[in-house]
Motif scaffolding. Sequence first.
Motif, PDB file in Angstrom:
ATOM      1  N   ALA A  61       0.481  45.145  14.602  1.00 19.12           N
ATOM      2  CA  ALA A  61       0.648  44.922  13.157  1.00 19.12           C
ATOM      3  C   ALA A  61      -0.152  43.712  12.695  1.00 19.12           C
ATOM      4  N   GLN A  62      -0.159  42.652  13.497  1.00 24.82           N
ATOM      5  CA  GLN A  62      -0.956  41.473  13.141  1.00 24.82           C
ATOM      6  C   GLN A  62      -2.439  41.810  13.057  1.00 24.82           C
ATOM      7  N   LEU A  63      -2.920  42.539  14.048  1.00 26.69           N
ATOM      8  CA  LEU A  63      -4.337  42.902  14.067  1.00 26.69           C
ATOM      9  C   LEU A  63      -4.685  43.811  12.894  1.00 26.69           C
ATOM     10  N   ALA A  64      -3.800  44.761  12.586  1.00 23.90           N
ATOM     11  CA  ALA A  64      -4.032  45.661  11.451  1.00 23.90           C
ATOM     12  C   ALA A  64      -4.035  44.891  10.133  1.00 23.90           C
ATOM     13  N   ALA A  65      -3.127  43.934   9.993  1.00 24.32           N
ATOM     14  CA  ALA A  65      -3.073  43.126   8.770  1.00 24.32           C
ATOM     15  C   ALA A  65      -4.322  42.259   8.640  1.00 24.32           C
ATOM     16  N   ALA A  66      -4.798  41.710   9.755  1.00 22.81           N
ATOM     17  CA  ALA A  66      -6.019  40.889   9.724  1.00 22.81           C
ATOM     18  C   ALA A  66      -7.213  41.746   9.309  1.00 22.81           C
ATOM     19  N   GLU A  67      -7.294  42.956   9.850  1.00 25.72           N
ATOM     20  CA  GLU A  67      -8.377  43.876   9.482  1.00 25.72           C
ATOM     21  C   GLU A  67      -8.288  44.243   8.002  1.00 25.72           C
ATOM     22  N   ALA A  68      -7.089  44.519   7.518  1.00 32.82           N
ATOM     23  CA  ALA A  68      -6.900  44.858   6.104  1.00 32.82           C
ATOM     24  C   ALA A  68      -7.289  43.679   5.215  1.00 32.82           C
ATOM     25  N   PHE A  69      -6.969  42.473   5.653  1.00 31.13           N
ATOM     26  CA  PHE A  69      -7.350  41.276   4.898  1.00 31.13           C
ATOM     27  C   PHE A  69      -8.865  41.177   4.803  1.00 31.13           C
ATOM     28  N   LEU A  70      -9.558  41.382   5.921  1.00 32.46           N
ATOM     29  CA  LEU A  70     -11.023  41.326   5.908  1.00 32.46           C
ATOM     30  C   LEU A  70     -11.603  42.357   4.946  1.00 32.46           C
ATOM     31  N   ARG A  71     -11.078  43.579   4.997  1.00 39.43           N
ATOM     32  CA  ARG A  71     -11.567  44.618   4.073  1.00 39.43           C
ATOM     33  C   ARG A  71     -11.356  44.200   2.625  1.00 39.43           C
ATOM     34  N   SER A  72     -10.198  43.614   2.339  1.00 36.52           N
ATOM     35  CA  SER A  72      -9.898  43.268   0.947  1.00 36.52           C
ATOM     36  C   SER A  72     -10.790  42.141   0.431  1.00 36.52           C
ATOM     37  N   ILE A  73     -11.090  41.148   1.268  1.00 40.33           N
ATOM     38  CA  ILE A  73     -11.945  40.060   0.761  1.00 40.33           C
ATOM     39  C   ILE A  73     -13.402  40.480   0.690  1.00 40.33           C
ATOM     40  N   GLU A  74     -13.789  41.424   1.524  1.00 35.44           N
ATOM     41  CA  GLU A  74     -15.159  41.946   1.444  1.00 35.44           C
ATOM     42  C   GLU A  74     -15.412  42.621   0.104  1.00 35.44           C
ATOM     43  N   GLU A  75     -14.382  43.217  -0.445  1.00 39.40           N
ATOM     44  CA  GLU A  75     -14.508  43.978  -1.687  1.00 39.40           C
ATOM     45  C   GLU A  75     -14.335  43.120  -2.944  1.00 39.40           C
ATOM     46  N   LEU A  76     -14.054  41.855  -2.777  1.00 38.49           N
ATOM     47  CA  LEU A  76     -13.853  41.001  -3.944  1.00 38.49           C
ATOM     48  C   LEU A  76     -15.163  40.787  -4.704  1.00 38.49           C
ATOM     49  N   PRO A  77     -15.074  40.742  -6.025  1.00 35.77           N
ATOM     50  CA  PRO A  77     -16.284  40.462  -6.825  1.00 35.77           C
ATOM     51  C   PRO A  77     -16.876  39.105  -6.450  1.00 35.77           C
ATOM     52  N   ARG A  78     -18.155  39.012  -6.484  1.00 35.57           N
ATOM     53  CA  ARG A  78     -18.885  37.772  -6.211  1.00 35.57           C
ATOM     54  C   ARG A  78     -18.621  37.206  -4.811  1.00 35.57           C
ATOM     55  N   ASN A  79     -18.341  38.084  -3.874  1.00 30.98           N
ATOM     56  CA  ASN A  79     -18.182  37.647  -2.491  1.00 30.98           C
ATOM     57  C   ASN A  79     -19.077  38.473  -1.568  1.00 30.98           C
ATOM     58  N   ARG A  80     -20.201  38.893  -2.087  1.00 33.37           N
ATOM     59  CA  ARG A  80     -21.138  39.674  -1.285  1.00 33.37           C
ATOM     60  C   ARG A  80     -21.580  38.851  -0.072  1.00 33.37           C
ATOM     61  N   ASN A  81     -21.524  39.465   1.096  1.00 30.62           N
ATOM     62  CA  ASN A  81     -21.911  38.816   2.349  1.00 30.62           C
ATOM     63  C   ASN A  81     -21.119  37.537   2.618  1.00 30.62           C
ATOM     64  N   GLY A  82     -19.885  37.493   2.114  1.00 30.67           N
ATOM     65  CA  GLY A  82     -19.030  36.349   2.387  1.00 30.67           C
ATOM     66  C   GLY A  82     -19.475  35.064   1.735  1.00 30.67           C
ATOM     67  N   GLU A  83     -20.186  35.162   0.615  1.00 27.80           N
ATOM     68  CA  GLU A  83     -20.739  33.950  -0.004  1.00 27.80           C
ATOM     69  C   GLU A  83     -19.676  33.024  -0.583  1.00 27.80           C
ATOM     70  N   ARG A  84     -18.458  33.529  -0.824  1.00 28.04           N
ATOM     71  CA  ARG A  84     -17.402  32.678  -1.395  1.00 28.04           C
ATOM     72  C   ARG A  84     -16.256  32.408  -0.433  1.00 28.04           C
ATOM     73  N   ILE A  85     -16.056  33.286   0.556  1.00 32.95           N
ATOM     74  CA  ILE A  85     -14.893  33.149   1.426  1.00 32.95           C
ATOM     75  C   ILE A  85     -15.331  33.210   2.888  1.00 32.95           C
TER      76      ILE A  85
END
Length: 171
Positions: A61-85
Amino acid sequence: ASIGTGRPVAGFAKVAGVGFHYDVVLALDLSRSTNEFAEADVDGDGRADDTFKGRDSIFAAQLAAAEAFLRSIEELPRNRNGERIRVGIVSYAGEERYHLDPEDRDLEMSDATILRLAERDARTRLALTSDYGAARSQLRKLAREQPVGMTNAAAGVGRALIELGGREGAY
């Protein structure tokens, strides 16, 4: 709050300044107790695997939540290629012998002591980075490990704070 598939996420975020750049360290518990059933169908196969070290464990569950977190921040506006996070990954699990060691009693807390304790029961698996592919790779490596030892969340938090603060001992 929850991310994607309803996994809970907790914490605090504070906006400081106008740059809107964030550093997040995921602290994952690799202690033996995470082999227990998570009381949920973590892998989404429609069956609850309630066996010790099963597919629906707290560890999974921890690993799945971490993966879901990564997917969600990748999709954030103005965070292309991790430029903000940027993200980092820390794991923690303590050895019982340290928890019974009298030398740990009545310690004077200093940066050096916190660093020593954090290094003993916690490891930086990935220094802060904008490379989410590297973070996913590290999560896959962690998935192949076997959780052992005792929970030492304080060491995990200490190690995460060292990484976030860029203090001595940070990678």
